[in-house]
Design an enzyme around this catalytic site. Structure first.
Site, mmCIF file in Angstrom:
data_model
loop_
_atom_site.group_PDB
_atom_site.id
_atom_site.type_symbol
_atom_site.label_atom_id
_atom_site.label_comp_id
_atom_site.label_asym_id
_atom_site.label_seq_id
_atom_site.Cartn_x
_atom_site.Cartn_y
_atom_site.Cartn_z
ATOM 1 N N GLY A 27 -9.679 -6.354 6.294
ATOM 2 C CA GLY A 27 -9.547 -6.597 7.736
ATOM 3 C C GLY A 27 -10.286 -7.853 8.146
ATOM 4 O O GLY A 27 -10.546 -8.738 7.336
ATOM 5 N N GLU A 45 -10.684 -0.037 -9.857
ATOM 6 C CA GLU A 45 -11.802 -0.424 -9.000
ATOM 7 C C GLU A 45 -13.018 0.458 -9.212
ATOM 8 O O GLU A 45 -12.909 1.664 -9.384
ATOM 9 C CB GLU A 45 -11.357 -0.335 -7.519
ATOM 10 C CG GLU A 45 -12.467 -0.645 -6.526
ATOM 11 C CD GLU A 45 -11.993 -0.657 -5.070
ATOM 12 O OE1 GLU A 45 -10.810 -0.953 -4.826
ATOM 13 O OE2 GLU A 45 -12.811 -0.375 -4.187
ATOM 14 N N ASN A 95 -6.298 -10.956 -2.762
ATOM 15 C CA ASN A 95 -5.414 -10.136 -1.946
ATOM 16 C C ASN A 95 -5.425 -10.609 -0.491
ATOM 17 O O ASN A 95 -6.490 -10.703 0.122
ATOM 18 C CB ASN A 95 -5.862 -8.681 -1.990
ATOM 19 C CG ASN A 95 -5.730 -8.080 -3.372
ATOM 20 O OD1 ASN A 95 -5.475 -8.773 -4.347
ATOM 21 N ND2 ASN A 95 -5.905 -6.775 -3.452
ATOM 22 N N HIS A 148 -10.511 -8.492 -3.113
ATOM 23 C CA HIS A 148 -9.794 -7.843 -2.007
ATOM 24 C C HIS A 148 -10.301 -8.409 -0.693
ATOM 25 O O HIS A 148 -11.372 -8.990 -0.634
ATOM 26 C CB HIS A 148 -10.034 -6.324 -2.050
ATOM 27 C CG HIS A 148 -9.214 -5.641 -3.102
ATOM 28 N ND1 HIS A 148 -8.223 -4.754 -2.788
ATOM 29 C CD2 HIS A 148 -9.227 -5.751 -4.450
ATOM 30 C CE1 HIS A 148 -7.670 -4.323 -3.915
ATOM 31 N NE2 HIS A 148 -8.259 -4.915 -4.938
ATOM 32 N N GLY A 149 -9.529 -8.226 0.372
ATOM 33 C CA GLY A 149 -10.001 -8.641 1.688
ATOM 34 C C GLY A 149 -10.111 -10.149 1.798
ATOM 35 O O GLY A 149 -11.120 -10.690 2.251
ATOM 36 N N GLY A 150 -9.063 -10.859 1.369
ATOM 37 C CA GLY A 150 -9.093 -12.324 1.356
ATOM 38 C C GLY A 150 -9.060 -12.970 2.734
ATOM 39 O O GLY A 150 -9.337 -14.161 2.872
ATOM 40 N N ASP A 161 -6.853 3.195 -7.652
ATOM 41 C CA ASP A 161 -8.156 3.098 -7.000
ATOM 42 C C ASP A 161 -8.830 4.467 -7.014
ATOM 43 O O ASP A 161 -8.617 5.279 -6.124
ATOM 44 C CB ASP A 161 -7.992 2.587 -5.564
ATOM 45 C CG ASP A 161 -9.321 2.463 -4.844
ATOM 46 O OD1 ASP A 161 -10.361 2.823 -5.441
ATOM 47 O OD2 ASP A 161 -9.330 2.010 -3.681
ATOM 48 N N ASP A 189 -0.880 -1.459 -4.232
ATOM 49 C CA ASP A 189 -2.230 -1.769 -3.775
ATOM 50 C C ASP A 189 -2.975 -0.466 -3.458
ATOM 51 O O ASP A 189 -2.435 0.386 -2.742
ATOM 52 C CB ASP A 189 -2.105 -2.633 -2.501
ATOM 53 C CG ASP A 189 -3.382 -3.336 -2.123
ATOM 54 O OD1 ASP A 189 -4.306 -3.396 -2.951
ATOM 55 O OD2 ASP A 189 -3.447 -3.841 -0.978
ATOM 56 N N SER A 230 0.868 -1.169 0.000
ATOM 57 C CA SER A 230 0.000 0.000 0.000
ATOM 58 C C SER A 230 0.906 1.221 0.000
ATOM 59 O O SER A 230 2.119 1.099 0.207
ATOM 60 C CB SER A 230 -0.872 -0.005 1.265
ATOM 61 O OG SER A 230 -0.035 0.107 2.405
#
Ligand SMILES: [Zn+2]
Length: 287
Positions: free
Chosen positions: A178, A135, A228, A206-208, A105, A84, A49
């Protein structure tokens, strides 16, 4: 081999598996992700990030660290260095700094502005052989202090952003960054299928962290080709490091040596990354 992320994701999309995108935070993280990918013979995406890049000393530090470590460890599998959730300025800076892939993004901009800026980033990135993720809609949760309520993406908007020439698309389908709350409703597969049928390109989840394996596998079968993972590696690193210190190992002999102090945490990241690679189905796909 340092590469952009297009070919590895197109291969994954066509063959029904997903490539892991793992966020790095420092030297140990970078090493753990590279070693795990080499062991599993899979292409991999190492991401940061903007916040993590700043922590590490800037975009160039990240790009140079990944490149130097890739060479130093003799890594043979394809590796992409990816930004990211990049801002417009951040994405441009990473294109200059030596990243091989960027996410722009612009999901918080009005759609027209997002489309316009995405096109600009695509043109600039593609002129240098760099792949682009974009995105639409929001992804829930908090990342680098930015909280989004987690929309489900609009199919028409997905089509429009795909038409900007991007290589892979991040679209909210009920996923969040998260740790997932207990009352989470799960991924919206109907919307995923609609988006997938409409854009016919690799979709990014995202947010795997914390999505049940069966839901991940179903998402892959519907066109998700990049997953991700960030929080989960942070959790296992913290847990292993805490155990080491709580057991008093840092007080035994030279246990305070950072190479020992961080060894269990680093191994925990390697184990977690390997576990994810197996679950995503990309092991042994590196040529
Ligand atoms: Zn994300």
């Amino acid at each position: 081999m340092l590469v952009n992320a297009k070919e590895m994701l197109d291969n994954a999309y066509e063959n029904g598996y997903a490539i892991g995108h793992f966020n790095t935070n420092n030297l140990e993280w970078t090493k753990a992700i590279l070693l795990a990918a080499e062991e599993k013979k899979t292409p991999v995406i190492i991401a940061t990030s903007e916040g993590a890049s700043k922590y590490m000393g800037g975009f160039k530090v990240v790009a140079d660290l990944v490149k130097a470590m890739h060479d130093g460890l003799g890594i043979t599998v394809p590796v992409a260095i990816h930004l990211d959730h990049g801002s417009y300025e951040g994405a441009k800076a990473c294109i200059e700094a030596g990243f091989t892939s960027v996410m722009f993004d612009g999901s918080h901009f009005p759609l027209e502005e997002n489309l316009e800026k995405t096109k600009e980033i695509v043109e600039l990135a593609h002129s240098k052989g760099i792949s682009v993720e974009a995105e639409v809609g929001g992804i829930g949760g908090t990342e680098d202090g930015v909280t989004s309520s987690g929309e489900v993406a609009d199919v028409e908007e997905c089509k429009q952003i795909a038409a900007c020439g991007i290589d892979f698309l991040a679209a909210g389908i009920g996923n969040i960054h998260g740790v997932y709350p207990d009352d989470w409703e799960g991924l919206n597969f109907d919307v995923l299928k609609e988006i997938s049928d409409a854009v016919k390109m690799p979709i990014v989840l995202h947010g795997g962290t914390g999505i049940p394996d069966e839901q991940i596998k179903k998402a892959i079968s519907l066109g998700v080709s990049k997953i991700n993972v960030n929080t989960e590696c942070q959790l296992v690193f913290a847990e292993a490091t805490r155990k080491y210190i709580e057991a008093g190992k840092d007080l035994e002999g030279k246990g305070f040596d950072p190479r020992k102090l961080l060894a269990d945490g680093t191994q925990a990241i390697i184990d977690k990354v390997e576990e994810k690679i197996d679950m995503f189905g990309s092991a042994n796909t590196a040529k």
